[in-house]
Design a protein around this motif. Structure first.
Motif, PDB file in Angstrom:
ATOM      1  N   ASP A 181     -44.735 -48.948  15.124  1.00  0.00           N
ATOM      2  CA  ASP A 181     -43.614 -49.819  15.491  1.00  0.00           C
ATOM      3  C   ASP A 181     -44.062 -51.264  15.749  1.00  0.00           C
ATOM      4  O   ASP A 181     -45.194 -51.523  16.154  1.00  0.00           O
ATOM      5  CB  ASP A 181     -42.877 -49.252  16.712  1.00  0.00           C
ATOM      6  CG  ASP A 181     -41.997 -48.077  16.318  1.00  0.00           C
ATOM      7  OD1 ASP A 181     -42.279 -47.433  15.293  1.00  0.00           O
ATOM      8  OD2 ASP A 181     -41.018 -47.789  17.030  1.00  0.00           O
ATOM      9  N   ASP A 233     -44.037 -44.976   7.029  1.00  0.00           N
ATOM     10  CA  ASP A 233     -44.242 -44.853   8.475  1.00  0.00           C
ATOM     11  C   ASP A 233     -45.602 -44.218   8.717  1.00  0.00           C
ATOM     12  O   ASP A 233     -45.881 -43.130   8.245  1.00  0.00           O
ATOM     13  CB  ASP A 233     -43.082 -44.028   9.046  1.00  0.00           C
ATOM     14  CG  ASP A 233     -43.478 -43.216  10.249  1.00  0.00           C
ATOM     15  OD1 ASP A 233     -44.293 -43.720  11.031  1.00  0.00           O
ATOM     16  OD2 ASP A 233     -42.988 -42.088  10.383  1.00  0.00           O
ATOM     17  N   ASN A 282     -40.764 -50.144  12.004  1.00  0.00           N
ATOM     18  CA  ASN A 282     -42.206 -50.269  11.750  1.00  0.00           C
ATOM     19  C   ASN A 282     -42.667 -51.657  11.300  1.00  0.00           C
ATOM     20  O   ASN A 282     -41.927 -52.386  10.653  1.00  0.00           O
ATOM     21  CB  ASN A 282     -42.617 -49.239  10.703  1.00  0.00           C
ATOM     22  CG  ASN A 282     -42.276 -47.846  11.169  1.00  0.00           C
ATOM     23  OD1 ASN A 282     -42.555 -47.498  12.307  1.00  0.00           O
ATOM     24  ND2 ASN A 282     -41.628 -47.059  10.326  1.00  0.00           N
TER      25      ASN A 282
HETATM   26 MG    MG Z   1     -41.691 -46.093  13.745  1.00  0.00          MG
END
Ligand code: MG
Ligand code: F6P
Length: 448
Positions: free
Chosen positions: A283, A190, A246
């Motif tokens: 994201d 992430d 993600n």
């Molecule tokens: Mg995320």
């Protein structure tokens, strides 16, 4: 719709909320400004340049608001479908609150919405994604794990010859078990946490081999894998939903998993729910989705790899594109996913979305932020059962089965054995934000 435990807030110094609101968010915003300046320096059209300078000024205002811990003002009406939801929540619950004393989840989401507003009110840069470069770059540096998976899964899934029905069921279960973990650990890459990752760091996080997975399985502190298989093995030609987290490598793992679910007849339809604009750094947006599939098929992202490896990636990308064309895979982006509401309010604030999800045979929520939203991001005791922690999304009539695949990167932890959190607090301070531990937690829902 509220649990009995208080939500985390930025002024809670013992929590990750404090470091996030005080240090991480300004750092992330600073990098976003650098990215925009880079784009500015590459432009030649004066109108576009002037327009982009205004975007940068608005980002600088936002930076001041963060540094001065300003009160949360309403979102400017930029025509997005989420403005009313945002301003209702601010007026109803958080009037007069600032970045530090509003609930962490809300204040952090609000920062990303304000960042979007810096661009959405412009003329030429409405959909500019300040994190796009970073997202693409990390995927292109993930080659080892990318090809490990593509060389194994590019060919159509088939059973060994002569294998009977029971053997096939066992084979399905084993692959399901492995790919669920691939999909889970895909969440450790992430970008909001790993701002300066080296190639080595990425490799370590993304190992997908069998031994590595067996090794990390003990780090899944609450593990409903068997119950999950019980449920999934009953589904035939069903509908599975992914509430994505993600872009890049994690999305790629999600798709490998979804591909398997289609090929072995569990799902005939998979829906992917992404974000409408840049959100929590990495994201997935629609552009990221298109970018992944297109770069698998047409891209020249990877160097120093064999023709066979490249061909496997291309083959898999072509199959995924076929799924999309045939409507077996659908990418959706409801405005509710980019609001500050937790999923305790999903049914009341986005009834159409709830109705849509209630048609699903299983909704997979990926990642840390979705987990925080499922559990109200509050001080729930770690042994709280998952279906209590997610409140209405487990108990409302029509609630679909829900599973959370999350590597632990923030304070809220539920669904684990009593005493475990206390032990780790003592032995491994920082265990809640390292991404080393994970949960796979299931609620069977209430479809009646
Ligand atoms: Mg995320
Ligand atoms: O900043 C907080 C946070 O939600 C963390 O919980 C996590 O580090 C990150 O942002 C998002 O993680 P993920 O991409 O897994 O949702």
């Amino acid at each position: 719709n509220q649990p009995p435990w208080p939500a985390y807030r930025g002024y809670h110094e013992y929590s990750f909320a404090h470091a996030t609101m005080g240090v991480r968010l300004p750092t992330i915003l600073g990098k976003a400004i650098d990215d925009t300046v880079k784009t500015l320096n590459e432009r030649y059209n004066e109108d576009e340049i002037v327009d982009l300078v205004s975007c940068i000024e608005r980002m600088e205002d936002l930076m001041d608001d963060l540094h001065q811990n300003s009160k949360l003002r309403p979102i400017v009406d930029d025509g997005e479908g989420d403005v009313a939801l945002w301003n209702k929540e601010i007026a109803k619950y958080f009037r007069g609150k600032d970045f530090m004393n509003a609930p962490w989840l809300f204040a952090e989401a609000y920062k990303y919405r304000r960042l979007h507003e810096c661009f959405s009110v412009s003329k030429y840069w409405k959909n500019y994604d300040v994190f796009f470069r970073q997202k693409c770059d990390t995927f292109s540096r993930s080659s080892q794990a990318v090809f490990e998976l593509s060389t194994r899964f590019a060919d159509d899934f088939k059973y060994a010859t002569g294998i009977d029905e029971a053997g096939q069921a066992k084979a399905r279960q084993l692959i399901f078990h492995e790919l669920t973990q691939v999909c889970l650990w895909g969440n450790s890459t992430d970008l909001s946490l790993l701002i300066n990752m080296t190639e080595e760091d990425i490799k370590k996080l993304q190992s997908t081999g069998g031994d590595h997975l067996a090794d990390t399985e003990k780090n899944i502190l609450g593990n409903h894998m068997d119950r999950l298989w019980q449920l999934v093995s009953q589904i035939k030609d069903g509908r599975i939903d992914f509430v994505l987290d993600n872009a890049g490598f994690e999305l790629y793992c999600d798709c490998v998993y979804a591909d398997f679910l289609i090929q072995c007849g569990i799902a005939k339809e998979v829906r992917f729910h992404g974000k409408r604009f840049a959100w929590f750094v990495s994201d997935v947006t629609r552009n990221d989705w298109n970018w992944l599939l297109n770069s698998m098929v047409y891209g020249h992202l990877f160097t120093g790899v064999s023709d066979e490896e490249l061909a496997s990636l291309k083959k898999m990308g072509q199959r995924w594109k076929k799924y999309e064309k045939a409507g077996q895979w659908k990418y959706q982006e409801h405005p509710f996913w980019c609001t500050g509401y937790t999923f305790w309010d999903l049914k009341s604030e986005a009834p159409d979305l709830f109705l849509d999800l209630s048609e699903s045979d299983l909704v997979m929520f990926k990642g840390d932020l979705n987990h925080r939203k499922l559990t109200y991001d509050c001080h729930a005791p770690p042994s709280t059962p998952f279906d209590i922690a997610i409140g209405p999304l487990a108990s409302e009539s029509g609630a679909p089965p829900v599973v959370s695949l999350r590597t632990i990167k923030s304070d809220v932890v539920v669904g684990i054995k009593a005493g475990e959190a206390e032990r780790l607090d003592k032995e491994e301070p920082g265990w809640k934000i390292s991404g080393k531990y994970a949960v796979i937690l299931l609620s069977e829902g209430d479809k009646g």
